[in-house]
Enzyme design. Structure first.
Site, PDB file in Angstrom:
ATOM      1  N   GLU A   1       0.812  -1.209   0.000  1.00 38.49           N
ATOM      2  CA  GLU A   1       0.000   0.000   0.000  1.00 38.49           C
ATOM      3  C   GLU A   1       0.854   1.271   0.000  1.00 38.49           C
ATOM      4  O   GLU A   1       0.546   2.222  -0.704  1.00 38.49           O
ATOM      5  CB  GLU A   1      -0.928  -0.011   1.228  1.00 38.49           C
ATOM      6  CG  GLU A   1      -1.904   1.150   1.312  1.00 38.49           C
ATOM      7  CD  GLU A   1      -2.991   1.097   0.239  1.00 38.49           C
ATOM      8  OE1 GLU A   1      -3.032   0.134  -0.530  1.00 38.49           O
ATOM      9  OE2 GLU A   1      -3.789   2.053   0.178  1.00 38.49           O
ATOM     10  N   ASP A   2       1.928   1.282   0.766  1.00 39.17           N
ATOM     11  CA  ASP A   2       2.627   2.541   1.017  1.00 39.17           C
ATOM     12  C   ASP A   2       4.025   2.671   0.422  1.00 39.17           C
ATOM     13  O   ASP A   2       4.664   3.700   0.590  1.00 39.17           O
ATOM     14  CB  ASP A   2       2.736   2.777   2.536  1.00 39.17           C
ATOM     15  CG  ASP A   2       1.369   3.032   3.162  1.00 39.17           C
ATOM     16  OD1 ASP A   2       0.465   3.442   2.419  1.00 39.17           O
ATOM     17  OD2 ASP A   2       1.213   2.817   4.367  1.00 39.17           O
TER      18      ASP A   2
END
Ligand code: MN
Length: 717
Positions: A76-77
């Site tokens: 996700e990051d």
């Protein structure tokens, strides 16, 4: 921040066979991937996944879960992809991280509190692997512990509400009481700080006033157990501010009356001792009515077992007592995580995935959903989880719950009838997909609409929700009326003209009464539907035409209809105009199961073509002649002629083989033509009588398997 060796040592202490190398690699990978990213607290971002892994060691989870915790925010990051993780840590871990990522992307809109249960179900359904849910809960716990660093008050409130409504109940469902209580209390502090502070202040006051009441009661209970020769481990605690607050609200009592703020646990060796202890306690102290519950003989749906009772205990204080065995205690504290089985260490994680402990977990999840009270717990042993539901999202993140097998059309109607009526396409997870695509859990669906679109009868064949089906049917009925009206009007015009008269609304108006029709539209529709003859209308307007000329140049569709028109050739087709002759096109040979359209030819009725027939091109500019039709059912026993073209090897016996294969599969050859004969192969055409598309494709498959056949195709127009 927990350091690498500390994490490894903690894990090694409970799982000597843990894959140290994998944990170290995940540690380094996550540290590099997150690089210089910072948390809202100012800490390096990487401290977060380590803390999450640290929380999970408390539940003695396996290596894959720890590795997943360390990597849980990388997809996700950071730049890391599923493929990267799969290459470095294997498919099992990559899928687990992917699962956590999907849960992270869900935006719970708490304005729709009534949807909370749906969201909880959805999270359970998405977490096909319980390890995904464990990591997500630990992730949420750490985020809640550091919530105060989030600057925006509305973000803090949203996260806290989500925690209270979704994650704490989920932790309870999988039986991890400790995480549930901490999540609740952290959320409570954010959502209602005044209430929490007042509870905490009162607790402090009572504590000061009563001296160390908990300890005094503990020692008296210990003494009681000793006297009766029961080996017991007794724990005492104050309840959490949130559970006290909840009790105050539920029972509508003030703090002064709420004396049972202390809870004690008596942990004994076996079930027998549980009941003996209960007897002793009840024999010694006065019981509080209505507080006794036997979750030992009837466990809670999440597997929780204990005896509960309330008594006026030592110093006449109301206290709550839980009596349980060590094993029950383990389950109560750690829930599903307590069932982790390390006896089979050494085996790779992937091999253990289908081990008995996972089956047990899956079954638990199934039971959790279906059993709403303890009695049901024992009845449900094998239920599939949410087998009948699928959860999809709007681009705004609203959750739409649909029956399994639902398509974007069902989705569109579920969002709004208008959106359903106007949908022309759908983007599923950003990609244009056919409207008949079956949705999967977690799909994000964006409906493309057009003002020009109207519901299509073909949708009726793939929608599964009642709402969609009802709307489509309603529309089709209305549309049929429109078609009848248009058709009737054009029939009347032609009949008027052919009889040498001028067609006008005024002329029709004059005879409405004699046909008992309230409006001109109704009369036209009656004519179009074949209930009233066009000729009869003209004759009603101009009675002198009756018996006048009998050379019968006036041929209207209704005069021309075959007796069995709608059920022409013994098969029923939906969407036809009653009273109109119907026949199948010789170019494309439509079969039951094919997608079909009807072409209206005035005076000849409707010709049914397959939707991909070449001949349809010539009607492109006459949309008014197109009729949306569909097979009533595709299982008719009626024979239909299908045409196939083949290339067959030019060997002796090849044709014999073909006819044997076709006969064996229940087909009947009605026509056979050699198109082009060469030395090695020849092209040919065969007409076969079959029941439907399925039957034809069975025969084609059988022919394809035959040695004599080189290529085979169904002929299209
Ligand atoms: Mn996280």
């Amino acid at each position: 921040m927990m350091r690498q060796f500390e994490l490894v040592e903690t894990i090694k202490a409970y799982d000597p066979n843990a894959d140290e190398d994998a944990i170290n690699r995940a540690y380094v990978f996550a540290m590099r991937a997150h690089g210089a990213q910072k948390r809202a607290s100012g800490d390096p971002y990487f401290s977060h996944p380590i803390e999450v892994a640290g929380i999970l060691t408390r539940y003695k989870v396996d290596t894959a879960t720890i590795v997943t915790a360390l990597l849980h925010d990388t997809i996700e990051d950071t730049d890391a992809t599923f493929a990267d993780l799969e290459k470095m840590f294997g498919n099992d871990v990559a899928r687990l991280v992917d699962g956590v990522t999907k849960l992270t992307r869900i935006n719970f809109d708490s304005d729709q509190a009534k949807q909370a249960e749906n969201f909880r179900k959805f999270l359970l359904a998405m977490s096909e692997d319980i390890r995904v849910l464990l990591v997500k809960l630990a992730d949420r716990l750490h985020n809640m512990r550091t919530l105060q660093y989030i600057k925006k008050p509305e973000s803090r409130a949203r996260i806290a509400r989500e925690t209270m409504e979704i994650y704490a109940p989920l932790a309870e469902r999988i039986g991890i009481d400790e995480i549930k209580s901490e999540l609740e209390d952290l959320a409570f502090a954010e959502l209602n700080p005044d209430a929490r502070n007042s509870v905490v202040r009162r607790l402090d006051f009572l504590r000061n006033q009563g001296g160390n009441l908990v300890n005094r009661i503990l020692s008296e209970l210990n003494h009681l157990m000793l006297e009766n020769d029961i080996k017991a481990d007794i724990q005492g605690r104050e309840k959490s501010p949130y559970s006290i607050w909840q009790k105050m609200q539920q029972h509508d009592v003030g703090f002064e009356q709420l004396s049972d703020i202390m809870a004690f646990r008596i942990i004994v060796d076996d079930i027998d001792s549980c009941y003996r202890t209960l007897g002793i306690v009840h024999g010694t102290y006065r019981t509080v009515p209505g507080r006794f519950k036997d979750y030992v003989s009837t466990p809670k749906p999440n597997g929780y077992r204990s005896l509960h009772t309330g008594v006026f205990g030592p110093e006449n204080q109301r206290i709550e007592l839980q009596i349980r065995t060590r094993e029950m205690h383990e389950v109560a504290e750690n829930g599903v995580a307590a069932h982790w089985n390390y006896k089979d260490g050494g085996q790779p994680d992937a091999a253990r995935k289908d081990g008995p402990q996972y089956r047990w977990l899956r079954e638990l999840l199934e039971i959790l959903d279906h059993a709403s009270d303890p009695e049901e717990f024992l009845e449900h042993t094998k239920l599939e989880m949410f087998k009948d539901q699928v959860f999809a999202f709007t681009p705004r993140g609203d959750l739409i719950s649909l029956p399994t097998g639902a398509t974007p059309v069902d989705f569109a109607y579920a969002v709004h009838s208008e959106i359903g009526d106007r949908c022309v396409g759908a983007k599923i997870n950003g990609r244009m997909m056919p409207l008949r695509t079956a949705l999967r859990n977690g799909d994000q669906v964006q409906i493309v609409t057009s003002k020009a679109q109207t519901p299509s009868p073909t949708w009726e064949r793939f929608v599964v929700s009642g709402k969609a089906r009802a709307r489509i049917r309603r529309y089709i009925r209305m549309q049929e009326r429109d078609q009848y009206m248009a058709l009737g009007r054009s029939m009347l015009k032609r009949t008027f003209t052919e009889s040498g008269n001028k067609f006008s609304d005024k002329a029709l108006n004059a005879v409405l009464k004699s046909f008992s029709q309230p409006t001109i539209e109704d009369l036209c529709a009656q004519v179009g539907a074949g209930h009233v003859g066009a000729r009869a209308v003209v004759e009603a307007v101009y009675p002198r035409l009756k018996n006048a000329d009998n050379n019968d140049k006036v041929v209207s569709i209704t005069d021309n209809r075959a007796g069995n028109s709608k059920r022409g050739e013994g098969v029923s087709i939906k969407g036809l105009i009653p009273g109109m002759a119907m026949h199948f096109a010789g170019c494309c040979h439509p079969l039951p199961g094919d997608r079909i359209v009807g072409i209206v030819t005035t005076g000849r009725g409707v010709t049914i073509h397959t939707i991909d027939c070449e001949k349809l091109k010539q009607f492109q500019d006459e949309p008014e002649r197109w009729l949306d039709v569909a097979w009533e059912n595709t299982d008719s026993q009626q024979a239909h002629v299908a045409r196939v073209t083949l290339t067959v090897s030019n060997t002796p016996g090849a044709l014999g083989d073909l006819s044997t294969v076709i006969a064996k599969n229940g087909g009947n050859i009605t026509n056979l033509k050699i198109l082009d004969r060469q030395i090695d192969f020849f092209d040919m055409l065969i007409d076969i009588e079959v029941k439907n598309v399925k039957h034809l494709s069975d025969i084609i498959a059988a022919l394809r398997a035959s040695e004599a056949v080189n290529t085979i195709e169904r002929a299209r127009g």
